[in-house]
Design a protein around this motif. Structure first.
Motif, PDB file in Angstrom:
ATOM      1  N   SER A   3      47.351  49.294  38.826  1.00 50.96           N
ATOM      2  CA  SER A   3      47.406  48.293  39.892  1.00 50.96           C
ATOM      3  C   SER A   3      46.004  47.936  40.392  1.00 50.96           C
ATOM      4  O   SER A   3      45.855  47.013  41.184  1.00 50.96           O
ATOM      5  N   GLY A 186      45.139  38.499  45.177  1.00 52.58           N
ATOM      6  CA  GLY A 186      46.375  38.521  45.958  1.00 52.58           C
ATOM      7  C   GLY A 186      46.488  39.832  46.732  1.00 52.58           C
ATOM      8  O   GLY A 186      47.158  39.895  47.766  1.00 52.58           O
ATOM      9  N   HIS A 187      45.846  40.881  46.218  1.00 52.29           N
ATOM     10  CA  HIS A 187      45.753  42.188  46.887  1.00 52.29           C
ATOM     11  C   HIS A 187      44.295  42.639  46.796  1.00 52.29           C
ATOM     12  O   HIS A 187      43.958  43.542  46.026  1.00 52.29           O
ATOM     13  N   GLN A 189      42.334  44.439  48.424  1.00 58.31           N
ATOM     14  CA  GLN A 189      41.979  45.845  48.681  1.00 58.31           C
ATOM     15  C   GLN A 189      42.108  46.701  47.425  1.00 58.31           C
ATOM     16  O   GLN A 189      41.695  47.859  47.417  1.00 58.31           O
ATOM     17  N   LYS A 190      42.688  46.133  46.362  1.00 62.69           N
ATOM     18  CA  LYS A 190      42.793  46.860  45.095  1.00 62.69           C
ATOM     19  C   LYS A 190      42.037  46.135  43.973  1.00 62.69           C
ATOM     20  O   LYS A 190      42.383  46.258  42.800  1.00 62.69           O
ATOM     21  N   SER A 191      40.988  45.418  44.352  1.00 64.69           N
ATOM     22  CA  SER A 191      40.145  44.728  43.377  1.00 64.69           C
ATOM     23  C   SER A 191      38.704  45.195  43.512  1.00 64.69           C
ATOM     24  O   SER A 191      38.199  45.358  44.632  1.00 64.69           O
ATOM     25  N   PRO A 216      39.572  36.173  50.620  1.00 60.97           N
ATOM     26  CA  PRO A 216      40.083  37.407  50.005  1.00 60.97           C
ATOM     27  C   PRO A 216      38.999  38.187  49.253  1.00 60.97           C
ATOM     28  O   PRO A 216      39.007  39.421  49.247  1.00 60.97           O
TER      29      PRO A 216
END
Length: 272
Positions: A3, A186-187, A189-191, A216
């Protein structure tokens, strides 16, 4: 850990084994060049190493292009004079010099991978410590470059010439790359974004602004290879996004350190 999305923003073809090594760690890897490197035509007169006390290469691309120019002169196999230093700011560029096969190892000079930074300042310290004669120096680089080293050499009496051998421009992202960005951010915090130049920071910011993803992006994590790049990134994000300070990790520019740092950042992201 799939993820976690990792965006490698080096120019196309410059990620080496990083992509494969990160993928084996279970990360989702996206190659997203910030910049495109475009070789320049060979000049009518190629400056020869024989005419200089040192030839400084700012990147692997500078090495490859200059050696190609020498090889294309058509007057036999290229030779490198023993009295001319072939200097680089990084270990990977020095490796490209060694692989050329005709430059004596004793001529190749660069900051060690153990140095805190592989940059112009580190190289200049080495040149001064060796007390080398530096009356004439050729710097092989892109059409633009940081002037610090040339100015420092000039202060010590060197005549500095420049040979531009490539230009850098913002890369054009494919539809697939844009979709990967939208998916990862889109997320945010996980990139994780690997950024390896200040010019790349600005190119990324322009591209993400055009896609409406600058906000973002500021919430993602970043791995950079120099404090100077971190400062540029911090400035761009503070100016353009108004978001809280981003998470930025600085590591040395060798592939092992980059992989280890990205992995450590990713592990922190998945901890509860």
């Amino acid at each position: 850990m799939s993820s976690i999305h990792v965006f490698l923003t080096r120019p196309a073809g410059r990620n080496g084994h990083i992509t494969e090594r990160l993928a084996t760690l279970g990360l989702t890897i996206h190659e997203l060049p910030a910049l495109a490197i475009r070789p320049l035509p060979r000049p009518l007169v190629v400056p020869l190493p024989d005419d200089y006390d040192a030839v400084v290469f700012v990147s692997r691309e500078a090495v490859h292009q200059y050696l190609s120019f020498l090889d294309s002169r058509g007057d036999g196999a290229p030779q490198w004079p023993l009295e001319t230093v072939a200097a680089t700011v990084g270990a990977s560029s020095a490796k490209a010099l060694r692989q050329a096969g005709f430059i004596p190892a004793s001529c190749i000079l660069h900051p060690s991978e153990r140095e805190p930074s592989q940059d112009s300042e580190a190289l200049f310290r080495i040149l001064r410590e060796r007390d080398l004669p530096l009356r004439r120096v050729l710097i092989v680089r892109g059409t633009q470059g940081r002037p610090w080293l040339s100015e420092a050499l000039a202060r010590f009496g060197a005549r500095v010439d420049f040979l531009p051998v490539y230009e850098r421009a913002p890369a054009e992202w494919t539809v697939a790359m844009q979709q990967s960005l939208a998916l990862g951010l889109g997320h945010p915090q996980k990139s994780v974004f690997l950024v390896t130049s200040g010019e790349g920071v600005h190119a990324l910011a322009r591209g993400l602004r055009d896609l409406g993803l600058l906000g973002p992006w500021a919430q993602a994590s970043f791995v950079v290879i120099h404090e100077r790049i971190a400062a540029t990134l911090q400035s761009v994000l503070d100016t353009d996004s108004g978001q809280p300070s981003p998470h930025i990790e600085v590591c040395t520019p060798d592939d092992h350190a980059i992989v280890e740092t990205i992995h450590a950042v990713a592990q922190r992201m998945i901890r509860p």
